[in-house]
Enzyme design. Structure first.
Site, PDB file in Angstrom:
ATOM      1  N   ASP A   9      -5.489  -5.956  11.910  1.00 21.99           N
ATOM      2  CA  ASP A   9      -4.554  -6.437  10.596  1.00 21.99           C
ATOM      3  C   ASP A   9      -6.035  -5.795   9.379  1.00 21.99           C
ATOM      4  O   ASP A   9      -7.034  -6.264   9.337  1.00 21.99           O
ATOM      5  CB  ASP A   9      -5.454  -7.756  11.384  1.00 21.99           C
ATOM      6  CG  ASP A   9      -4.272  -8.953  10.527  1.00 21.99           C
ATOM      7  OD1 ASP A   9      -3.668  -8.056   9.692  1.00 21.99           O
ATOM      8  OD2 ASP A   9      -4.606 -10.377  10.404  1.00 21.99           O
ATOM      9  N   ASP A 106       1.851  -5.137   8.648  1.00 27.93           N
ATOM     10  CA  ASP A 106       0.129  -4.964   8.311  1.00 27.93           C
ATOM     11  C   ASP A 106      -0.569  -5.457  10.046  1.00 27.93           C
ATOM     12  O   ASP A 106      -2.137  -5.289  10.058  1.00 27.93           O
ATOM     13  CB  ASP A 106      -0.358  -6.207   7.139  1.00 27.93           C
ATOM     14  CG  ASP A 106      -0.119  -7.482   7.773  1.00 27.93           C
ATOM     15  OD1 ASP A 106       0.635  -7.547   8.429  1.00 27.93           O
ATOM     16  OD2 ASP A 106      -0.297  -8.173   6.634  1.00 27.93           O
ATOM     17  N   GLU A 107      -0.285  -4.738  10.856  1.00 28.69           N
ATOM     18  CA  GLU A 107      -1.019  -4.720  12.343  1.00 28.69           C
ATOM     19  C   GLU A 107      -0.102  -4.231  13.296  1.00 28.69           C
ATOM     20  O   GLU A 107       0.963  -4.371  13.228  1.00 28.69           O
ATOM     21  CB  GLU A 107      -1.302  -6.277  12.202  1.00 28.69           C
ATOM     22  CG  GLU A 107       0.429  -7.459  12.317  1.00 28.69           C
ATOM     23  CD  GLU A 107       0.494  -8.774  12.909  1.00 28.69           C
ATOM     24  OE1 GLU A 107      -0.681  -9.021  13.109  1.00 28.69           O
ATOM     25  OE2 GLU A 107       1.118  -9.261  12.652  1.00 28.69           O
TER      26      GLU A 107
END
Length: 340
Positions: A9, A106-107
């Protein structure tokens, strides 16, 4: 199945991308949202850790953010920059000899067989060297455990959460701390006396099945016990929907105008759907009433379609589901793709 799952993350992703471009702002509270003007209507997309200390968070109105943190630097959203940064990070992850399941900007999940801490540190180093961005990594025996672990590793840390430590770490937390349980479900659980993760884990699955449904009830109990048998898959990430929305600087009082705006947004979404070369199965309209109450209604298409007229028609049909004719500050239209 692989033995370990890592959840990678990126820390304060959008703000971090902006700080790479504006290093002079490091250490200062930075808020990204709208066109960067906190005197206008709009919401926070992300806030730096320094801004979060003042109670600024995603979804907060920009004007409220400015009142809470008057010294903050406000910046406009730059989606192209974030898309490019995300692509660079995911490319770094795919260089590993592992399955990588991208969850979004974003992950991502990364499945590995051994040395999860070593792999986590390797990921952090490679992402930092390649992009300048920091990430936190959660380690678990499944995706749920890994996802929950990440929050305990932030910022830029590594945390392992397993079936053996699950209850000790999470048992006393409220049920909405779990990935997949929101405030509404937590309130319904609280009505039955279930307020913590431990209480939900100890609940009778059949009793919850009677209240929440034969699939949802037992799933809630498994969630609270840290059980998840879904594998990490390396198929390319595919967006589930396309959406457009507009925040109006002046409330829309005339619902004929609201209808015209929904039609306009629907046509823009239809253009995005056509560009995807995928069919939309459902259209959802979002209405945010003044001052800040949000409602949604959806309309399924008779047959999956890319035709602008059909998407617009579904959007207007969904709009008819709103019975309140109060002033409107935001409208949004989302087309959900068929599952492939």
């Amino acid at each position: 199945m692989t033995r370990w799952v890592l959840h990678v993350d990126l820390d304060q992703f959008v703000a971090a991308v902006e700080l790479l471009r504006r290093p002079e702002l490091r250490g200062r509270p930075v808020v990204v949202g709208g066109d960067g003007d906190p005197t206008k209507r709009g919401v926070v997309s992300t806030a730096s850790y320094e801004a979060r200390e003042y109670g600024v968070h995603s979804g907060l109105p920009l004007r409220t953010a400015a009142r809470r943190c008057p010294d903050a630097v406000f910046l406009p959203v730059d989606r192209e920059a974030y898309d490019e940064a995300s692509r660079e990070v995911m490319a770094v992850l795919r260089e590993l000899d592992a399955v990588v399941e991208v969850l979004g900007w974003d992950e991502a999940f990364v499945a590995v067989d051994d040395d999860p801490e070593g792999t986590a540190r390797l990921i952090q180093r490679r992402v930092r060297e390649s992009t300048g961005l920091e990430c936190s990594v959660g380690i678990g025996e499944n995706k749920l455990q890994a996802k929950m672990a990440t929050g305990f590793g932030k910022p830029a840390g590594v945390f392992r959460l397993t079936g053996g430590t699950w209850s000790e770490v999470l048992g006393d937390l409220p049920t909405d701390a779990l990935w997949g349980i929101g405030a509404k479900t937590a309130r319904r659980l609280a009505e039955t006396g279930i307020r913590t993760v431990a209480q939900l884990a100890a609940a009778d699955p059949q009793a919850l099945a009677a209240r929440y449904g034969p699939a949802t009830g037992p799933w809630l109990v498994r969630l609270a016990r840290g059980e998840d048998d879904s594998p990490a898959v390396g198929t390319p990430y595919v967006a589930r929907s396309r959406s457009r929305e507009t925040t109006y600087q002046q409330d829309l009082d005339d619902w004929d105008e609201v209808r015209r705006e929904v039609a306009r947004l629907a046509r823009r979404v239809a253009g995005d759907v056509a560009a995807e070369r995928r069919a939309a199965a459902r259209v959802v309209v979002k209405v945010r009433y003044a001052p800040f109450v949000t409602r949604t209604h959806g309309e399924a298409l008779v047959e999956p379609a890319t035709d602008a007229a059909e998407i617009e028609g579904a959007a207007l049909a969904a709009l008819d589901g709103f019975t309140e004719r109060r002033p409107v500050r935001l409208l949004g239209v989302r087309a959900e793709f068929t599952r492939e």
